[in-house]
Scaffold this motif. Structure first.
Motif, PDB file in Angstrom:
ATOM      1  N   GLY A 293      -9.532  23.137  -4.545  1.00  0.00           N
ATOM      2  CA  GLY A 293     -10.152  22.669  -5.747  1.00  0.00           C
ATOM      3  C   GLY A 293     -10.320  23.652  -6.145  1.00  0.00           C
ATOM      4  N   PRO A 294     -11.200  24.609  -7.370  1.00  0.00           N
ATOM      5  CA  PRO A 294     -11.854  25.840  -7.819  1.00  0.00           C
ATOM      6  C   PRO A 294     -12.814  26.126  -7.060  1.00  0.00           C
ATOM      7  N   GLY A 295     -13.439  25.138  -6.406  1.00  0.00           N
ATOM      8  CA  GLY A 295     -14.486  24.834  -5.859  1.00  0.00           C
ATOM      9  C   GLY A 295     -14.411  25.419  -4.176  1.00  0.00           C
ATOM     10  N   GLY A 296     -13.302  24.611  -3.823  1.00  0.00           N
ATOM     11  CA  GLY A 296     -12.200  24.918  -1.837  1.00  0.00           C
ATOM     12  C   GLY A 296     -12.645  24.075  -1.327  1.00  0.00           C
ATOM     13  N   GLU A 297     -12.801  22.087  -2.491  1.00  0.00           N
ATOM     14  CA  GLU A 297     -12.760  21.069  -1.789  1.00  0.00           C
ATOM     15  C   GLU A 297     -11.580  20.848  -2.006  1.00  0.00           C
ATOM     16  N   LEU A 298     -10.977  19.623  -0.654  1.00  0.00           N
ATOM     17  CA  LEU A 298      -9.787  19.471  -0.337  1.00  0.00           C
ATOM     18  C   LEU A 298      -8.748  18.660  -1.363  1.00  0.00           C
ATOM     19  N   HIS A 299      -8.161  18.795  -2.091  1.00  0.00           N
ATOM     20  CA  HIS A 299      -7.207  18.683  -2.828  1.00  0.00           C
ATOM     21  C   HIS A 299      -6.868  16.876  -2.429  1.00  0.00           C
ATOM     22  N   PRO A 300      -6.712  16.145  -2.992  1.00  0.00           N
ATOM     23  CA  PRO A 300      -6.896  14.234  -2.582  1.00  0.00           C
ATOM     24  C   PRO A 300      -6.475  14.100  -1.214  1.00  0.00           C
ATOM     25  N   LEU A 301      -4.528  14.379  -1.313  1.00  0.00           N
ATOM     26  CA  LEU A 301      -3.749  14.787  -0.429  1.00  0.00           C
ATOM     27  C   LEU A 301      -3.986  15.501   0.794  1.00  0.00           C
ATOM     28  N   GLN A 302      -5.032  16.694   0.805  1.00  0.00           N
ATOM     29  CA  GLN A 302      -5.451  17.276   2.126  1.00  0.00           C
ATOM     30  C   GLN A 302      -6.476  16.249   2.699  1.00  0.00           C
ATOM     31  N   GLN A 303      -7.064  15.988   1.740  1.00  0.00           N
ATOM     32  CA  GLN A 303      -8.445  14.646   2.183  1.00  0.00           C
ATOM     33  C   GLN A 303      -7.497  13.789   2.824  1.00  0.00           C
ATOM     34  N   ALA A 304      -6.851  12.700   2.259  1.00  0.00           N
ATOM     35  CA  ALA A 304      -5.612  12.111   3.483  1.00  0.00           C
ATOM     36  C   ALA A 304      -5.300  12.447   4.113  1.00  0.00           C
ATOM     37  N   PHE A 305      -4.705  13.584   4.733  1.00  0.00           N
ATOM     38  CA  PHE A 305      -4.534  13.996   5.846  1.00  0.00           C
ATOM     39  C   PHE A 305      -5.533  13.973   7.018  1.00  0.00           C
ATOM     40  N   VAL A 306      -6.594  14.107   6.617  1.00  0.00           N
ATOM     41  CA  VAL A 306      -7.864  14.199   7.152  1.00  0.00           C
ATOM     42  C   VAL A 306      -8.293  12.107   7.319  1.00  0.00           C
ATOM     43  N   ASP A 307      -8.685  11.739   6.671  1.00  0.00           N
ATOM     44  CA  ASP A 307      -8.690  10.346   6.892  1.00  0.00           C
ATOM     45  C   ASP A 307      -7.999   9.564   7.273  1.00  0.00           C
ATOM     46  N   HIS A 308      -6.273  10.063   7.901  1.00  0.00           N
ATOM     47  CA  HIS A 308      -5.421   9.284   8.360  1.00  0.00           C
ATOM     48  C   HIS A 308      -5.075   9.889   9.071  1.00  0.00           C
ATOM     49  N   ASP A 309      -5.396  11.123   9.673  1.00  0.00           N
ATOM     50  CA  ASP A 309      -5.427  12.065  10.986  1.00  0.00           C
ATOM     51  C   ASP A 309      -3.867  11.659  11.444  1.00  0.00           C
ATOM     52  N   ALA A 310      -4.125  12.221  10.249  1.00  0.00           N
ATOM     53  CA  ALA A 310      -2.132  13.106  10.088  1.00  0.00           C
ATOM     54  C   ALA A 310      -1.717  14.004  10.605  1.00  0.00           C
ATOM     55  N   LEU A 311      -2.552  14.529  11.297  1.00  0.00           N
ATOM     56  CA  LEU A 311      -2.566  15.796  11.727  1.00  0.00           C
ATOM     57  C   LEU A 311      -2.562  16.007  13.884  1.00  0.00           C
ATOM     58  N   GLN A 312      -2.290  17.205  13.955  1.00  0.00           N
ATOM     59  CA  GLN A 312      -3.028  17.003  15.175  1.00  0.00           C
ATOM     60  C   GLN A 312      -2.729  18.695  16.134  1.00  0.00           C
ATOM     61  N   CYS A 313      -2.169  18.937  15.714  1.00  0.00           N
ATOM     62  CA  CYS A 313      -2.164  20.762  16.232  1.00  0.00           C
ATOM     63  C   CYS A 313      -2.553  21.374  14.926  1.00  0.00           C
ATOM     64  N   GLY A 314      -1.781  20.640  13.541  1.00  0.00           N
ATOM     65  CA  GLY A 314      -1.801  21.417  12.281  1.00  0.00           C
ATOM     66  C   GLY A 314      -0.954  22.665  12.162  1.00  0.00           C
ATOM     67  N   TYR A 315      -0.267  22.621  12.989  1.00  0.00           N
ATOM     68  CA  TYR A 315       0.872  23.900  12.999  1.00  0.00           C
ATOM     69  C   TYR A 315       1.657  23.250  11.303  1.00  0.00           C
ATOM     70  N   CYS A 316       1.972  22.477  11.289  1.00  0.00           N
ATOM     71  CA  CYS A 316       3.193  21.563  10.204  1.00  0.00           C
ATOM     72  C   CYS A 316       2.853  21.417   8.975  1.00  0.00           C
ATOM     73  N   THR A 317       1.603  21.081   9.616  1.00  0.00           N
ATOM     74  CA  THR A 317       0.843  20.485   8.073  1.00  0.00           C
ATOM     75  C   THR A 317       0.945  21.156   6.617  1.00  0.00           C
ATOM     76  N   PRO A 318       0.009  22.806   6.938  1.00  0.00           N
ATOM     77  CA  PRO A 318       0.182  22.744   5.214  1.00  0.00           C
ATOM     78  C   PRO A 318       1.685  22.766   5.147  1.00  0.00           C
ATOM     79  N   GLY A 319       2.948  22.715   5.586  1.00  0.00           N
ATOM     80  CA  GLY A 319       4.082  22.221   5.004  1.00  0.00           C
ATOM     81  C   GLY A 319       3.908  20.868   4.913  1.00  0.00           C
ATOM     82  N   GLN A 320       3.682  20.292   6.015  1.00  0.00           N
ATOM     83  CA  GLN A 320       3.888  18.505   5.755  1.00  0.00           C
ATOM     84  C   GLN A 320       3.047  18.589   4.423  1.00  0.00           C
ATOM     85  N   VAL A 321       2.206  19.059   4.140  1.00  0.00           N
ATOM     86  CA  VAL A 321       1.314  18.510   2.966  1.00  0.00           C
ATOM     87  C   VAL A 321       1.654  18.824   1.383  1.00  0.00           C
ATOM     88  N   MET A 322       2.331  19.784   1.396  1.00  0.00           N
ATOM     89  CA  MET A 322       3.499  21.115   0.609  1.00  0.00           C
ATOM     90  C   MET A 322       4.447  19.832  -0.412  1.00  0.00           C
TER      91      MET A 322
END
Length: 159
Positions: free
Chosen positions: A83-112
């Motif tokens: 978001g404009p204030g730097g807040e996470l997009h709802p899908l990015q927040q869902a990745f955090v909330d659901h432990d959808a990342l470990q090392c994080g390398y693939c996470t940007p591509g997964q989110v997109m």
């Protein structure tokens, strides 16, 4: 000797003008010329999805796309999702909330890819999400969390 092609396109809402070697990939231009390092170089063969960005709203693997093909078009990277204030997009927040990342390398591509999955109407059920997201690999095996995050974000957007 290869001549440069004058190219102008929009990246995350900002117009950029560059002289590009026609052989340069969009991924390399984003990372090395524009300093947008969110999209990752995983395989450099279009097989892992770590470099996924959106081109005119549709997902592409940027390692295979010649950057000159972005001329006159709009590119969105993971850096342009928050978001404009730097807040996470709802899908990015869902990745955090659901432990959808470990090392994080693939996470940007997964989110997109997840954003495209939802926007294009491919998040109807778990099998559909799995199929649509199958081009994005996660070496850590966080697929259960990724599926849950995309499902949760899709449900939130529908509701």
């Amino acid at each position: 000797m290869t001549s440069e092609a004058e190219t102008a396109f929009t990246v995350n809402g900002t117009t950029v003008r560059l002289g590009l070697d026609p052989r340069e990939s969009l991924l390399d231009v984003l990372r090395e010329r524009l300093g947008l390092t969110g999209a990752k170089k995983g395989c450099d063969h279009g097989q892992c999805g770590a470099c996924t960005v959106h081109l005119d709203g549709r997902r592409v693997v940027s390692c295979l796309m010649p950057a000159v093909q972005a001329n006159g078009r709009s590119v969105t990277t993971i850096e342009g999702v928050s978001g404009p204030g730097g807040e996470l997009h709802p899908l990015q927040q869902a990745f955090v909330d659901h432990d959808a990342l470990q090392c994080g390398y693939c996470t940007p591509g997964q989110v997109m890819s997840g954003l495209a999955c939802i926007a294009e109407g491919h998040a109807g059920d778990d099998d559909e999400i799995r199929e649509y997201m199958s081009g994005n690999l996660c070496r850590c095996g966080a697929y259960t969390g990724i599926l849950a995050a995309v499902r949760a974000a899709a449900t939130q957007w529908e509701g």
